[in-house]
Every structure is written in structure tokens, then in C-alpha cells.
Design a protein around this motif. Structure first.
Motif, PDB file in Angstrom:
ATOM      1  N   LEU A 273      41.370 -18.929 -27.919  1.00  0.00           N
ATOM      2  CA  LEU A 273      42.776 -19.065 -28.270  1.00  0.00           C
ATOM      3  C   LEU A 273      43.178 -18.098 -29.377  1.00  0.00           C
ATOM      4  O   LEU A 273      44.191 -17.397 -29.277  1.00  0.00           O
ATOM      5  CB  LEU A 273      43.072 -20.510 -28.689  1.00  0.00           C
ATOM      6  CG  LEU A 273      44.512 -20.797 -29.126  1.00  0.00           C
ATOM      7  CD1 LEU A 273      45.470 -20.584 -27.972  1.00  0.00           C
ATOM      8  CD2 LEU A 273      44.624 -22.226 -29.662  1.00  0.00           C
ATOM      9  N   GLY A 274      42.388 -18.045 -30.446  1.00  0.00           N
ATOM     10  CA  GLY A 274      42.744 -17.185 -31.569  1.00  0.00           C
ATOM     11  C   GLY A 274      42.803 -15.726 -31.200  1.00  0.00           C
ATOM     12  O   GLY A 274      43.764 -15.018 -31.532  1.00  0.00           O
ATOM     13  N   GLU A 275      41.775 -15.237 -30.494  1.00  0.00           N
ATOM     14  CA  GLU A 275      41.756 -13.825 -30.105  1.00  0.00           C
ATOM     15  C   GLU A 275      42.890 -13.513 -29.136  1.00  0.00           C
ATOM     16  O   GLU A 275      43.460 -12.416 -29.168  1.00  0.00           O
ATOM     17  CB  GLU A 275      40.399 -13.487 -29.468  1.00  0.00           C
ATOM     18  CG  GLU A 275      39.216 -13.574 -30.418  1.00  0.00           C
ATOM     19  CD  GLU A 275      39.336 -12.600 -31.569  1.00  0.00           C
ATOM     20  OE1 GLU A 275      39.917 -11.506 -31.394  1.00  0.00           O
ATOM     21  OE2 GLU A 275      38.859 -12.931 -32.672  1.00  0.00           O
ATOM     22  N   MET A 276      43.227 -14.462 -28.279  1.00  0.00           N
ATOM     23  CA  MET A 276      44.321 -14.236 -27.330  1.00  0.00           C
ATOM     24  C   MET A 276      45.656 -14.118 -28.077  1.00  0.00           C
ATOM     25  O   MET A 276      46.477 -13.242 -27.779  1.00  0.00           O
ATOM     26  CB  MET A 276      44.382 -15.382 -26.326  1.00  0.00           C
ATOM     27  CG  MET A 276      45.438 -15.201 -25.243  1.00  0.00           C
ATOM     28  SD  MET A 276      45.457 -16.590 -24.077  1.00  0.00           S
ATOM     29  CE  MET A 276      46.112 -17.878 -25.125  1.00  0.00           C
ATOM     30  N   LEU A 277      45.871 -14.962 -29.073  1.00  0.00           N
ATOM     31  CA  LEU A 277      47.118 -14.912 -29.827  1.00  0.00           C
ATOM     32  C   LEU A 277      47.228 -13.628 -30.631  1.00  0.00           C
ATOM     33  O   LEU A 277      48.309 -13.057 -30.767  1.00  0.00           O
ATOM     34  CB  LEU A 277      47.208 -16.125 -30.754  1.00  0.00           C
ATOM     35  CG  LEU A 277      47.413 -17.487 -30.071  1.00  0.00           C
ATOM     36  CD1 LEU A 277      47.279 -18.615 -31.073  1.00  0.00           C
ATOM     37  CD2 LEU A 277      48.779 -17.543 -29.395  1.00  0.00           C
ATOM     38  N   VAL A 278      46.105 -13.143 -31.169  1.00  0.00           N
ATOM     39  CA  VAL A 278      46.129 -11.877 -31.911  1.00  0.00           C
ATOM     40  C   VAL A 278      46.409 -10.717 -30.966  1.00  0.00           C
ATOM     41  O   VAL A 278      47.201  -9.824 -31.265  1.00  0.00           O
ATOM     42  CB  VAL A 278      44.792 -11.666 -32.664  1.00  0.00           C
ATOM     43  CG1 VAL A 278      44.719 -10.253 -33.250  1.00  0.00           C
ATOM     44  CG2 VAL A 278      44.634 -12.687 -33.774  1.00  0.00           C
ATOM     45  N   ALA A 279      45.751 -10.709 -29.781  1.00  0.00           N
ATOM     46  CA  ALA A 279      45.969  -9.627 -28.815  1.00  0.00           C
ATOM     47  C   ALA A 279      47.414  -9.591 -28.346  1.00  0.00           C
ATOM     48  O   ALA A 279      47.961  -8.512 -28.089  1.00  0.00           O
ATOM     49  CB  ALA A 279      45.021  -9.795 -27.621  1.00  0.00           C
TER      50      ALA A 279
END
Length: 638
Positions: A114-120
Motif C-alpha cells: 500500500l505505501g509504495e503504491m501510494l508513493v508511486a
């Protein structure tokens, strides 16, 4: 007042919210995504009792942020450890409830974190993710701006620091050692570090990029070279070549070469240059297209360094009078790398260039390369056609191969026979038949292409159209039912059509065969941590491009960003690169111009009338969006 806001803008003040009820924390049963809990508002004060000011949340004023848990939004109760990451981001005001629910639905579909997806997706920043993770773990956050005590670097040896992804940064007033860690929840690593350092450990959360930067700062190459010179003796006698070939991993030269490769990978260098001079060997890295000197090696070690690199690439160490080429595969910090090695005899010895090819880069999607949505849609429409030629143009090092590999990744499936002919094969792709050009054996681009067409291909990729024969075969293949992807060296998209004519291809053939032409450049991306906003008059942009191609309603002055420099970007102001594109899609009008022998300028004018953006115009759009600077676009595009 409820704890959750309808937007991601933090509120100023508010009453202390009630904790989440247990039912709100329980995950929903699959397959539906877990709903985002909306806790009830705080209870009203009792009758006759005045409502006092909200209780302060977080550490007292003046406390350094690095030694405590990050502060929350005003009016938000302290979050218990282990709270789901999405709930933490909403409580901190970094994300709205609606955005979180949509992100959780997308996460279930593609399986990303979730975190990496939101940053991307640029929903949150990397710093907001780090602070949310720290809140979940109940630890502090370390950033490079907090400073590091360099004298503590020797408490943890480099091997252990890389193994645990941990770097000591300073001592707190109680004598505990503050250690920046990529995973502060690793209790086994903390126990080992306590034994190694003989200090109580207080972990701080740092991003993997910051850990790599810290490791690079604490293991300076100049110090490594000095230690190796001392170990190998201080005289000027060159190291014995036989000792180099039989050296173990603990030999000085082996450690030096390994350190250089590891440092280059950490700094995202694309090339390492070993350049012998009269009294020393200079080592330079090319990072984001710019060469810079990182260290120098005493001349007595130069022959040993060259021999070590040649042994790794399986080259002849006794041959120093003729150029050689080789390659080697390595894994550095868990990243698989292909190293292409080229040697060149010079008056002071052999110059060696190592090209670092990160295999993870070839898996990037085209959207991650910097394509605007409309340009990407046009490019995709061209390479999705069942036949025709799609050409990618630009100078060496402009990312042409990466764009073609990105298209091949989209096209690669078990029902298609894909064959490539390249010089050299930079990335090896599963499910694709790749042919390496070998002129000594008679395998040129033209010869390889003729053989490929006898192997029933659906899609053919040509590394470069260099001569008349290759150009003619490529055009004829596109006309006979094959999809041909190829690169060609021209300055812009329209110039590719005139270049084919100059090579001897009949204009009526190229006009019918070519489906689209993509011209591209690479510009350095502004560092997201230190870039600064600046205001420039709209008339400045008007001098560079026609304002009609820019977004309507731009204010005057207009906001852009400029480079500053910080520890994360090696004080350059830039980190990474972004593509600048010009997409020409063939139309009937352009086909008629091509057949009539029109110049590249005439074809470009027609393409612009049909909606094509030039490289400069696309670059300025990326300036307005904050991805790069005007100065960088001027250098990359002109």
C-alpha cells in the motif's frame, strides 16, 4: 469533531478525538476490501464544566523530531502501535478516507504494498510514508538533515552495516546509540548491534535510499584506497600480475574493485571509468548522464585494477595492445546487475569502462519513464498494430533501448514469436529470442535480419538501422505483415523519414511502412527533497515555445522549480532522469509529403498541425509540472 477530514488538508486545531472502537479495527471478511473506519466524534464536556483547550499531542516543544515519535495532526489522539498503515496516514492528515478506500481496492487488484503504491501514484510523499511507518512502530524518524556524527561510523563495520541496513548517527543524552535502520522492528539485528557496539540501541526509521546514502558517506573511497595502499606496501613496485589472477576476496585490489562497483550501484551510476594518467588512475562515475571524479588510485595499483576487472569479465589479461569486450553478472545489495566491460589501450595504459545495467530497470512500465498520457496513448497505438514499423530516434544514451524494451514487455506473450537482433544485447528478457551481432563471424544486422525472417517471427526488434541493406529489409518486413521495432539516429521524429530516403529506401515504401516515430531525450529529474519554487515571467516561456501548446490559464508570473542540492542528491539538485518525447503518427497528409520528397521541416510542420508536441514543448510541460528545470531542458533538448 470527527477524526477524519474529507480532504487531505490538515485542520488547524480541534478537540481530541476518541480512540477507534475495536469493531472498527477488525478487518472485513474477504473478498471485499476492508472498509476504512470512521471513528465517532469526541464526547461533549459534562454540563457545567467548561471545555478547556485541547490537550497537546506529541512530544513537548523543542524536542528534536529524530528522538521521538512523529507528531500527529492537531486534535488527533495518539495512535497505538500496530495500527494499519492506511489508518495512520488518514489520522496524520496525509490521505483522505476516500483516497484510502480507492487505494485499498487497487491494492487488492495488483498486490502491491500500500505505501509504495501510494508513493508511486504521488498520493503521498516518501517522507509522509516514513513518518507513518515510524508511528506504527513507535520509533523516531531519521532524515539526512538531522546530521550524523562521523566519529561513530567505526562502531559498526561496513559488512555488518550493509547486512543489517543500519548506520549509527549519534548518541543521545542518556548514552544510548541512535541507529538509523531500514527495519527498526528487526529485534535480532538490534541485539547483534548492541553486542557489536557495546551500547544500548535506540532505532530510528530511515528510508532505504537514506541508508544507502549514509553507507556511501561512511565508507569513503579515498579512505579505502589509502588503507589498501598501506596494506599492499608503500613502494612504487607494481603488483604482480600472477598475484592478481590468483587473489582471494581479501586481496587489496579485489576489495578495491568490489568497493567501487558497490559504490557505483548505490549512487545509481550508469558507467564506471578507469582512466590511467601519468602518475595515477582516475576513477569517474557517470550519474544521471554527468561524469564526476570519485577517487584516484596510485599508479602502482593501476595494472592490478585493470587485470582484476579483465579477469571478472573473462578477458585476456596478457593482451594490452588491442581493445577487448566482455561482460559479467553480479548481485549488489540484492540487485542483479549486468556489467559490460570495454578496454581501450592508451599511452598510459588500458582505459576501462564498465557499463552497469540494472535488470530491474527493464521491468519499468512506459508510464514510469515519463510519458505524458496522450503521447503514451499514441505510442501504444502504434506498437499494438499487427504490422508496420515503429522507429525510436535520438542520440546515444537517450533511452531508446529502454523504451523499446518497455514496449516488448507489453507485447511479450506465449502466442507471439518475438526475435531481436542487437549490438550488444543489453538486457536479457525471458520469452524473447535475442541475437547478438557478431561481424567477425559474418553476423551483421542485415544478415541476422534475413535469417530472422526465415524463422516465422511475429515481432522483430532491430537494435539500430545503420546501413542501406538493414533499412531496406526492415521496411520490406513491415510491409509484409511483421511488426518491426527499431532505432535510428536522428535529431527529431520527422528527420527519420528523410534519413531512410538518404539511406536508399524509396520514399513510397517508407511512407507506407512507417506507422509512427518517437524522438526522445533524457533530462535530469529535480531532487524532490531540496528543489525550490521560483517565479518567472510568462514572457520568458513565450520566448521558448508557442503558449498555445501549454496548459491554458497560466498565471503571470508562473511557478517553476530550480535545483538547490542536498545530501540525498550529492549536492547536484538532481536525482534520476525523466524522458522528454516527441511522437509523430503517420497520416495520409504526411505520407503524401514523404512520397513527394518533402524536407523534414515540412513534415514536422504538418505533424504539429495534427497535434504533435516538439521535444522542447514536452520538456517545458515537465518544467511546469515540477519534474525538471528550464536549464536542464535547454541542455537536453536545446
Amino acid at each position: 469533531m470527527p477524526l477524519f477530514a474529507k480532504s487531505s488538508t490538515p485542520r488547524q486545531g480541534g478537540s481530541t478525538g476518541a480512540p477507534l472502537p475495536p469493531a472498527a479495527l477488525a478487518p472485513a471478511a474477504p473478498p471485499a476490501p476492508a472498509p476504512v473506519a470512521r471513528p465517532p466524534a469526541a464526547p461533549a464536556p459534562a454540563a457545567g464544566r467548561p471545555a478547556g483547550p485541547p490537550r497537546p499531542v506529541g512530544p513537548p516543544p523543542g524536542t528534536p523530531p529524530v528522538v521521538g515519535v512523529p507528531a500527529l495532526r492537531p486534535g488527533v489522539a495518539r495512535i497505538p502501535r500496530g495500527e494499519p498503515l492506511g489508518q495512520v496516514l488518514v489520522r496524520m492528515g496525509a490521505l483522505s478516507v476516500e483516497d484510502l478506500e480507492a487505494a485499498m481496492a487497487r491494492q487488492k487488484a495488483d498486490g502491491r504494498k500500500l505505501g509504495e503504491m501510494l508513493v508511486a501514484e504521488e498520493r503521498i510523499t516518501r517522507d509522509q510514508l516514513a513518518r507513518a511507518m515510524a508511528v506504527r512502530m513507535g520509533v523516531g524518524v531519521f532524515t539526512l538533515g538531522d546530521g550524523v556524527d562521523p566519529s561513530l561510523g567505526r562502531l559498526i563495520d561496513e559488512k555488518s552495516a550493509r547486512r543489517y541496513q543500519a548506520v549509527p548517527v549519534r548518541l543521545d543524552p542518556d548514552g544510548r546509540l541512535l541507529v538509523a535502520m531500514a527495519d527498526p522492528s528487526n529485534v535480532f539485528a538490534i541485539d547483534d548491534l548492541r553486542i557489536l557496539t557495546r551500547h544500548e540501541i535506540r532505532p530510528l526509521l530511515a528510508s532505504p535510499e537514506e541508508i544507502q546514502t549514509l553507507l556511501g558517506q561512511t565508507s569513503r573511497l579515498d579512505a579505502v584506497v589509502a588503507d589498501l595502499v598501506q596494506e599492499s606496501g608503500g613502494d612504487d613496485t607494481p603488483l604482480d600480475q600472477a598475484d592478481i589472477s590468483d587473489a582471494s576476496d581479501d586481496a587489496p585490489v579485489v576489495r578495491l574493485v568490489n568497493s567501487l562497483i558497490a559504490r557505483a550501484a548505490e549512487e545509481r551510476a550508469s558507467d564506471i571509468h578507469f582512466e590511467p594518467q601519468a602518475k595515477e588512475m582516475v576513477v569517474r562515475f557517470r550519474v544521471d548522464g554527468v561524469l564526476r571524479t570519485v577517487t584516484s588510485v596510485p599508479y602502482r595499483l593501476a595494472v592490478g585494477v585493470a587485470s582484476r576487472v579483465k579477469i571478472m569479465a573473462d578477458l585476456d589479461i596478457s593482451e594490452r595492445r588491442a581493445p577487448q569486450d566482455g561482460r559479467v553478472g553480479l548481485t549488489v545489495a540484492g540487485r542483479p546487475l549486468d556489467l559490460r566491460v570495454a578496454t581501450l589501450p592508451t599511452v598510459y595504459g588500458e582505459k576501462i569502462v564498465m557499463r552497469l545495467l540494472d535488470k530491474s530497470n527493464v521491468m519499468l512500465t512506459l508510464a514510469e519513464l515519463g510519458f505524458a498520457k496522450d503521447v503514451l496513448a499514441k505510442f501504444e497505438a502504434c506498437y499494438r498494430r499487427p504490422y508496420g514499423a515503429v522507429l525510436v530516434t535520438g542520440p546515444t544514451g537517450s533511452g531508446k533501448s529502454t523504451s523499446l524494451y518497455g514496449a516488448l514487455n507489453q507485447l511479450n506473450s506465449t502466442d507471439k514469436n518475438i526475435i531481436t537482433v542487437e549490438d550488444p544485447v543489453e538486457y536479457r528478457l525471458a520469452g524473447i529470442n535475442q541475437v547478438q551481432v557478431n561481424p567477425k563471424a559474418g553476423l551483421t544486422f542485415a544478415a541476422g535480419l534475413r535469417s530472422i525472417l526465415r524463422c516465422d517471427p511475429d515481432i522483430v526488434m532491430i537494435g539500430e538501422i545503420r546501413d542501406k541493406e538493414t533499412a531496406q529489409i526492415a521496411v520490406e518486413s513491415a510491409l509484409t505483415g511483421h511488426l518491426v521495432l527499431a532505432t535510428i539516429h536522428t535529431n527529431d521524429a520527422a528527420g527519420a523519414l528523410t534519413r531512410l530516403t538518404e539511406m536508399g529506401v524509396e520514399p513510397f515504401l517508407s511512407a507506407s511502412a512507417v506507422a509512427g516515430i518517437l524522438a526522445q531525450r533524457l533530462a535530469r529529474r529535480l531532487c524532490s527533497h531540496c528543489k525550490q519554487e521560483a517565479m518567472i515571467p510568462l514572457a520568458t516561456l513565450k520566448e521558448l515555445v508557442d503558449l498555445s501548446v501549454l496548459p491554458p490559464g497560466l498565471p503571470d508570473p508562473v511557478s517553476v522549480y530550480r535545483p538547490v542540492g542536498c545530501a540525498r542528491c550529492q549536492d547536484t539538485g538532481y536525482r534520476g532522469r525523466v524522458g522528454v518525447y516527441e511522437m509523430l503518427v503517420m497520416s495520409e497528409a504526411m505520407e503524401r509529403l514523404t512520397v513527394a520528397g518533402a524536407s523534414g521541416e515540412e513534415i514536422a510542420r504538418q505533424a504539429r498541425r495534427e497535434g504533435m508536441r516538439t521535444l522542447r514543448e514536452d520538456g517545458l510541460l515537465k518544467v511546469l509540472s515540477g519534474h525538471t528545470s528550464i536549464e536542464e531542458i535547454a541542455l537536453a533538448v536545446g
